[in-house]
Design a protein around this motif. Structure first.
Motif, PDB file in Angstrom:
ATOM      1  N   UNK A 146       0.823  -1.211   0.000  1.00  0.00           N
ATOM      2  CA  UNK A 146       0.000   0.000   0.000  1.00  0.00           C
ATOM      3  C   UNK A 146       0.854   1.258   0.000  1.00  0.00           C
ATOM      4  N   UNK A 147       0.375   2.277  -0.702  1.00  0.00           N
ATOM      5  CA  UNK A 147       0.963   3.616  -0.618  1.00  0.00           C
ATOM      6  C   UNK A 147      -0.109   4.587  -0.136  1.00  0.00           C
ATOM      7  N   UNK A 148       0.226   5.373   0.868  1.00  0.00           N
ATOM      8  CA  UNK A 148      -0.596   6.507   1.275  1.00  0.00           C
ATOM      9  C   UNK A 148       0.125   7.720   0.716  1.00  0.00           C
ATOM     10  N   UNK A 149      -0.330   8.220  -0.416  1.00  0.00           N
ATOM     11  CA  UNK A 149       0.441   9.259  -1.091  1.00  0.00           C
ATOM     12  C   UNK A 149      -0.446  10.127  -1.967  1.00  0.00           C
ATOM     13  N   UNK A 150       0.150  11.218  -2.441  1.00  0.00           N
ATOM     14  CA  UNK A 150      -0.594  12.199  -3.219  1.00  0.00           C
ATOM     15  C   UNK A 150      -0.475  11.990  -4.716  1.00  0.00           C
ATOM     16  N   UNK A 151      -1.343  12.662  -5.433  1.00  0.00           N
ATOM     17  CA  UNK A 151      -1.339  12.608  -6.893  1.00  0.00           C
ATOM     18  C   UNK A 151      -0.489  13.753  -7.450  1.00  0.00           C
ATOM     19  N   UNK A 152       0.561  13.412  -8.181  1.00  0.00           N
ATOM     20  CA  UNK A 152       1.382  14.404  -8.869  1.00  0.00           C
ATOM     21  C   UNK A 152       0.757  14.656 -10.244  1.00  0.00           C
ATOM     22  N   UNK A 153       0.293  15.861 -10.474  1.00  0.00           N
ATOM     23  CA  UNK A 153      -0.406  16.156 -11.725  1.00  0.00           C
ATOM     24  C   UNK A 153       0.469  15.897 -12.946  1.00  0.00           C
TER      25      UNK A 153
END
Length: 253
Positions: free
Chosen positions: A7-14
């Motif tokens: 699992x990754x808890x991470x943000x979306x890089x546009x």
């Protein structure tokens, strides 16, 4: 290896070079099944690069959806605010039987305002519950509240972070100390190890995300922490060599 769920808890890089895109790419390269709970969105606006936290209830629902998946490791990336971070902390506290890699992203908020101070204090609460932390030099300075200008000071900072509860520490110096070498310091509470690779002219967007998700991958694959870090530093070097202007790896066809 119990399974290949990670699992990754991470943000979306546009622009797709870092964040969850880098995490999932790294998991796929390592033949692992990657899951993501999205912490934030990003956008380039007239104000610059902006981080937009997901709604707290939406993040809570994402985590609830994943509570019964038997993950073999978790990687934590950008946590945009204290409320999201608090939910992430509660989630990993319920998964203490598996490796957790924390990339304590504070660079996108690299100022000393109240929000950064609160997020710093929240991230420190993660340390006793994670396996490895991977701050870069600027983040290590924010976390320790000390300037770092030499390798010796990197070692002192790594020791200070270990004393705050981190089991294994890797401080990523990048080229901030030496323009010709990317210098990292690894510390396991007993000894220090300095890891270096040449600086590449290629784009290194997403390098930190890739490094942390690679370490998590290697832990799933059965590597010990030091070997996981060594292999991941080599992997990131090759990834930077093969990346395009957005930090996306260009595979040979």
């Amino acid at each position: 290896m119990k399974n290949n769920y990670i699992l990754a808890l991470s943000g979306n890089d546009i622009f797709s070079g870092g964040g969850l895109h880098a995490d999932l790419t790294t998991y796929t390269v390592n033949k692992l099944h990657g899951f993501v709970a999205v912490t934030c969105l990003t956008a380039m606006t007239d104000k610059g690069f902006e981080v937009i936290p997901v709604d707290e209830e939406v993040f809570s629902q994402q985590l609830a959806s994943l509570k019964d998946v038997p993950f073999s490791a978790i990687k934590i990336g950008l946590l945009p605010n204290v409320d999201i971070a608090e939910q992430a902390l509660e989630f990993i506290q319920a998964h203490q039987e598996i490796p957790v890699v924390l990339d304590p992203v504070l660079v996108c908020k690299e100022s000393h305002d109240t929000e950064v101070s609160q997020l710093r204090d929240e991230l420190l609460r993660f340390f006793p519950h994670v396996t490895i932390i991977t701050p870069n030099l600027a983040e290590a300075q924010l976390l320790t509240q000390k300037d770092i200008k030499t390798v010796e000071e990197m070692k002192q900072a790594a020791h200070a972070l270990y004393e705050l509860g981190a089991k294994y520490v890797v401080i990523k110096g990048g080229n901030r100390l030496n323009k010709d070498k990317a210098t990292d310091v690894y510390y396991d509470g007993r000894e220090f190890l300095v890891l270096e690779t040449p600086i590449l002219a290629s784009n290194n967007i997403g390098a930190g995300c890739t490094f942390a998700s690679s370490i998590a991958s290697q832990l799933v694959l059965g590597k010990e922490p030091l070997e996981a870090v060594r292999l991941s530093k080599e992997f990131v070097y090759r990834a930077i060599e093969a990346s395009d202007e957005y930090g996306v790896i260009q595979y040979e066809k």
